[in-house]
Design a protein around this motif. Structure first.
Motif, short mmCIF file in Angstrom:
data_model
loop_
_atom_site.label_atom_id
_atom_site.label_comp_id
_atom_site.label_asym_id
_atom_site.label_seq_id
_atom_site.Cartn_x
_atom_site.Cartn_y
_atom_site.Cartn_z
N ALA A 40 -3.27 -1.79 -8.57
CA ALA A 40 -2.52 -3.00 -8.27
C ALA A 40 -2.31 -3.15 -6.76
O ALA A 40 -2.32 -4.26 -6.23
CB ALA A 40 -1.18 -2.96 -8.99
N PHE A 41 -2.13 -2.03 -6.08
CA PHE A 41 -1.99 -2.06 -4.62
C PHE A 41 -3.21 -2.70 -3.97
O PHE A 41 -3.10 -3.59 -3.12
CB PHE A 41 -1.78 -0.63 -4.10
CG PHE A 41 -2.23 -0.41 -2.69
CD1 PHE A 41 -1.59 -1.07 -1.64
CD2 PHE A 41 -3.29 0.43 -2.39
CE1 PHE A 41 -2.01 -0.87 -0.31
CE2 PHE A 41 -3.70 0.63 -1.09
CZ PHE A 41 -3.07 -0.02 -0.05
N LEU A 42 -4.40 -2.25 -4.37
CA LEU A 42 -5.61 -2.78 -3.76
C LEU A 42 -5.86 -4.23 -4.16
O LEU A 42 -6.35 -5.03 -3.36
CB LEU A 42 -6.81 -1.90 -4.13
CG LEU A 42 -6.85 -0.54 -3.43
CD1 LEU A 42 -7.91 0.37 -4.06
CD2 LEU A 42 -7.11 -0.70 -1.95
N SER A 43 -5.51 -4.58 -5.39
CA SER A 43 -5.67 -5.97 -5.83
C SER A 43 -4.83 -6.91 -4.98
O SER A 43 -5.30 -7.95 -4.51
CB SER A 43 -5.29 -6.12 -7.30
OG SER A 43 -6.15 -5.39 -8.14
N SER A 44 -3.55 -6.53 -4.78
CA SER A 44 -2.67 -7.39 -3.98
C SER A 44 -3.08 -7.39 -2.51
O SER A 44 -2.97 -8.41 -1.83
CB SER A 44 -1.22 -6.91 -4.12
OG SER A 44 -1.08 -5.55 -3.71
N PHE A 45 -3.58 -6.25 -2.02
CA PHE A 45 -4.04 -6.18 -0.63
C PHE A 45 -5.23 -7.10 -0.40
O PHE A 45 -5.22 -7.92 0.54
CB PHE A 45 -4.42 -4.73 -0.29
CG PHE A 45 -5.26 -4.61 0.96
CD1 PHE A 45 -4.69 -4.74 2.21
CD2 PHE A 45 -6.62 -4.38 0.87
CE1 PHE A 45 -5.47 -4.64 3.36
CE2 PHE A 45 -7.40 -4.27 2.01
CZ PHE A 45 -6.82 -4.40 3.26
#
Length: 206
Positions: free
Chosen positions: A135-140
């Motif tokens: 989820a971190f990379l998706s939002s980034f």
């Protein structure tokens, strides 16, 4: 006398009093657009803030972010804001060639910014840090790429303005469009300062 013309009352307003500055409605409308765009970025920032620590066993921000590269990219975008300011000064001084030259420099800096961003994305994906990883990379990727798309649109807009300036010169309509583009470009600089601080700096020291 019957032929005397009665003076208008003190509260009488003529059409001239209602006249607005040419292009005022365009600038107001563009301000409203920028505010709606700011809401979009605020939503993306809030989403990243909630998901920024959801690594799902994947890489963390400290492991994947390269601050020196991002700092260089930030400097490029900030310098492009200065060069656009020079373009506006040249426009106000009725210097067509100067306006075109500074716009071209701004576009080149914007292309450099997007190029470095694509290089960063490619490097991350090659290392397995894809948007699907956590989820971190998706939002980034969503936040940073949305900003990158805006910069790309700004570069295309500069190209269109260079064509229009070559065809019609510094007419009132082109000056108004250049002022709208100026607001858009500086807005992107402000958003990127938020991205650099909130995403990259805080991500590394978290």
């Amino acid at each position: 006398m019957a032929n005397d013309v009665q003076a208008p009352p003190a509260y009488y307003v003529t059409e001239e009093d209602h006249a607005h500055e040419p292009g005022g409605a365009t600038l107001l409308g563009f301000w409203i657009y920028l505010m709606s765009d700011a809401l979009i970025f605020a939503t993306l920032f809030a989403t990243f803030g909630v998901l920024s620590t959801n690594y799902a066993g994947g890489p963390t921000a400290r492991e994947i972010f390269e601050l020196p590269l991002v700092a260089v990219n930030t400097a490029i975008l900030l310098v492009s804001s200065i060069t656009y300011g020079f373009a506006v000064i040249a426009m106000q001084e009725e210097r067509l060639r100067g306006t075109q030259a500074w716009l071209a420099v701004t576009a080149l800096l914007g292309i450099g910014f997007v190029g470095i961003e694509l290089f960063e994305f490619g490097k991350l994906i090659a290392e397995g840090a894809t948007p699907q990883r956590s989820a971190f990379l998706s939002s980034f990727f969503t936040l940073v790429s949305t900003h990158g798309l805006h910069v790309t649109f700004g570069i295309v807009w500069i190209g269109v303005m260079l064509v229009q300036l070559g065809q019609r010169g510094l007419i009132a309509e082109n000056k108004r469009r250049l002022m709208c583009l100026s607001m858009f470009w500086h807005f992107l600089d402000v958003v990127w300062i938020g991205v650099f601080t909130f995403v990259y700096l805080l991500g590394v020291i978290r």
